[in-house]
Scaffold this active site. Structure first.
Site, PDB file in Angstrom:
ATOM      1  N   GLY A  13       0.814  -1.202   0.000  1.00  0.00           N
ATOM      2  CA  GLY A  13       0.000   0.000   0.000  1.00  0.00           C
ATOM      3  C   GLY A  13       0.853   1.260   0.000  1.00  0.00           C
ATOM      4  CB  SER A  14       0.151   4.665   1.219  1.00  0.00           C
ATOM      5  OG  SER A  14      -0.948   4.930   0.376  1.00  0.00           O
TER       6      SER A  14
END
Length: 499
Positions: free
Chosen positions: A226-227
């Protein structure tokens, strides 16, 4: 008469000669087969589960202890009272350290017990020779790099979420692993029984248990980062020299992926700042659309090169247990490339790799090779092996690491996504992540960070499966681990981790 006798002797000697030749051939075959078995099949035969002698020998003498850096014993051998198997393995801290120690049973082993079996069992040539010289039959003791406070903080915080997950903490200066927690866990003492029926029942129960407690999620499982992967994307952007922290980036509320009808949106569906914020601001609040566009601008080759600099795609990592390979995908189209820049599509990383993101930045762009075994010593205290910290990768330049550190510090400041990881009086550098999970609608909570930012002593990676927002669920876990490692008022200064 003499001629007749000679002929008769020749007729008798011919069969004897053939018998002699046959005996020589059989003797030669026996010698060749014996040599072959001893030279090439000894290990296979010794490891054959039908070889009961090998099992008996495994528990005939004391195995080396496994201890923490403060000498706390987490695996040892004790007399069993059994006439056949004289010693049994005992794990005093049970589930807390099970993902690291693994277990030793009648039929197999795992974790450190398996990876360092030659030293622990005493079959390692150096351990065996030195032990014979001293007249002591025993395996070597392994001193690990793990910090008991950090491990307890990691495990308790994971358990409190009630969800599967993993935490890894590393000393970025040496690569020493300070914590490796996986939840749910199990009690390795269940495997120490010599009752085959009880052992089989326990193994079947654990193999089928919800949450897969036998799995060491820290190194045996990969997740979409993810981020948190924006650390890698930002490193690639800075390395390209086309971007700096103050560079304005395009950050609309939504961005349609090339060749598709799919739109990437920022959290909450709003524009990022005024729609053209600085790269540093987009990183601080973790906007998606600007990083998708940066990924397209840099291209998959630049992103892959940067990911591989962190260790993606490397199959050589062992701590000493083998580590699952973190993967950055190959041959993507433009839409997939944009998603990969956000740590999605087929990008996968172990929790150890997620900790290594921060360890590399904390090390001024130099990533040290992670390790768990600090020291190997004999029963008489003689040290025969010490860890030698070594560089694993040069990830980015020191100047780029400094600029990325400043951006990561802002994440834990007011307005950033990682304020739940902030520690009063200490600058914490971080990046949160909320990773979409294709198998479920519940996102994984991800976090990577290090502290203190100006003199790093600990880098942490956290994954909580189906945990939701990384800034809300994973960040507090990381804060608990970092606070356990760092000195605090009233507790006094402690030696640096891994020193």
């Amino acid at each position: 008469m003499r001629a007749v006798a000679t002929q008769r002797a020749r007729r008798m000697n011919a069969p004897l000669g053939r018998v002699a030749v046959a005996c020589e051939v059989m003797l030669l075959a026996l010698l060749v087969n014996t040599t072959y078995i001893q030279a090439f099949r000894a290990d296979r035969l010794a490891g054959d589960p039908r070889n009961r002698r090998g099992m008996i020998e495994r528990f005939d003498g004391p195995r080396g202890d496994i201890v923490l850096r403060d000498e706390t014993v987490i695996a040892t051998s004790r007399r069993s009272g059994d006439r056949t198997y004289r010693y049994r393995r005992v794990y005093p801290r049970g589930p807390l350290y099970a993902p690291v120690t693994g277990y030793l049973s009648l039929y197999g082993s795992s974790g450190i017990e398996a990876a360092e079996d030659p030293a622990l069992s005493g079959s390692d040539p150096e351990v065996r020779v030195r032990s014979l010289m001293d007249g002591i039959r025993s395996g070597a003791t392994l001193k690990l790099t793990l910090d008991d406070r950090a491990q307890r903080a990691a495990y308790r915080a994971l358990r409190a979420t009630g969800r599967p997950g993993a935490v890894v903490a590393i000393n970025p200066n040496t690569g020493a692993i300070l914590a490796m927690a996986s939840y749910p866990s199990y009690d390795p003492n269940l495997y120490a029984t010599f009752d085959a029926a009880v052992l089989d029942a326990a193994d079947r129960r654990l193999q089928r248990a919800p949450g897969r407690p036998l799995l060491n999620r820290a190194i045996q499982r990969t997740y979409p980062p993810g981020s948190a992967f924006k650390v890698v994307t930002t490193a690639a952007a800075l390395s390209s020299e086309r971007y700096g922290p103050a560079t304005a980036v395009s950050a609309p509320a939504a961005f349609r992926l090339p060749g598709t009808r799919v739109r990437v949106r920022n959290s909450g569906g709003a524009a990022c700042g005024d729609g053209h914020p600085s790269l540093a601001y987009a990183f601080k609040v973790s906007c998606n659309t600007p990083f998708a566009k940066i990924g397209l601008d840099l291209g998959q080759n630049a992103l892959r090169e940067q990911a591989e600099a962190f260790g993606f795609g490397a199959a050589d990592l062992a701590v000493p247990m083998p580590v699952a390979m973190s993967v950055y995908p190959e041959r993507m189209n433009r839409a997939q490339t944009a998603m990969s820049a956000l740590g999605q599509f087929d990008t996968r990383a172990t929790p150890l790799m997620i900790a290594m993101f921060s360890a590399a930045i904390a090390g001024n762009g130099e990533l040290m090779r992670p390790y768990l075994v600090e020291e190997v010593r004999l029963a008489d205290g003689t040290v025969i092996g010490n860890a030698q910290p070594s560089r694993y990768r040069r990830v980015l330049s020191a100047d780029e690491a400094d600029r990325l550190t400043a951006m990561m510090i802002a994440v834990t400041r007011p307005g950033g996504t990682g304020t739940a990881a902030a520690i009063p009086g200490i600058d914490v550098a971080a990046k949160t992540g909320t990773a979409e999970n294709a198998a479920s609608r519940e996102d994984h909570a991800i976090f990577t960070g290090f502290a203190p930012a100006d003199a790093p002593r600990v880098a942490v990676g956290v994954v909580v499966e189906h945990g939701g927002f990384g800034g809300e669920v994973a960040a507090p876990i990381a804060r608990a681990v970092m606070r356990a490692v760092l000195p605090s008022p009233g507790r006094g200064e402690r030696n640096g981790p891994g020193e």
